[in-house]
Write a protein that holds these residues in place. Sequence first.
Motif, PDB file in Angstrom:
ATOM      1  N   VAL A 167      -2.098 -25.471 -25.786  1.00 24.91           N
ATOM      2  CA  VAL A 167      -2.494 -24.080 -25.580  1.00 24.91           C
ATOM      3  C   VAL A 167      -2.803 -23.435 -26.924  1.00 24.91           C
ATOM      4  N   THR A 193      -5.882 -16.871 -24.163  1.00 21.04           N
ATOM      5  CA  THR A 193      -5.494 -18.257 -24.381  1.00 21.04           C
ATOM      6  C   THR A 193      -6.546 -19.245 -23.889  1.00 21.04           C
ATOM      7  N   ASN A 209      -6.415 -23.251 -22.703  1.00 18.54           N
ATOM      8  CA  ASN A 209      -5.558 -24.397 -22.404  1.00 18.54           C
ATOM      9  C   ASN A 209      -6.426 -25.643 -22.413  1.00 18.54           C
ATOM     10  N   SER A 224      -6.866 -29.438 -22.002  1.00 16.38           N
ATOM     11  CA  SER A 224      -6.186 -30.587 -21.406  1.00 16.38           C
ATOM     12  C   SER A 224      -7.215 -31.584 -20.913  1.00 16.38           C
TER      13      SER A 224
END
Length: 155
Positions: free
Chosen positions: A94, A109, A111, A113
């Motif tokens: 993050v 933010t 994230n 992944s």
Amino acid sequence: MEKYEVELEMKEQSWSPPRWIQPFNPTRFQQGSQVLFEGLVSGAPSPDITWTWRGKPLQTYSGRAGQGKIVSFDPNNGRVTLMLSDVGPGDEGVYTCTASNPYGESSCTINLSAETKMTPSRPRPTLPKGSCRTNLKACHIDSDDYADYARLKGL
């Protein structure tokens, strides 16, 4: 005794806490590529920008973890960017961008992944193309079959 008139001009102070006008957009990319995340933030006075990654200030990372992560902020137009070069598994986590001024703070933010392929827990049955029958409650319809099906059902 002479009297003097003194006029004081008071300028209206314009102030506002930071606010994200355009948050960072979600994006898809391939491993090894360069990725640019861009957002717009406003605030008066112009906010200070700080970045964290995995809960620690981004600038504290060194070695491979700290390489290829470039941030910028243009206070004239509020453009905030994060550029990641040669993205790989070690870059996951993050990323938080915090804009702050004396009147408040606001965070946005990202994230990052790895995308995983979703596999159904049980296989879905496939019906052959054109398998619609008037007495069936469920059927397989390809887009070019829909006009025939609609005509048959009176839709």
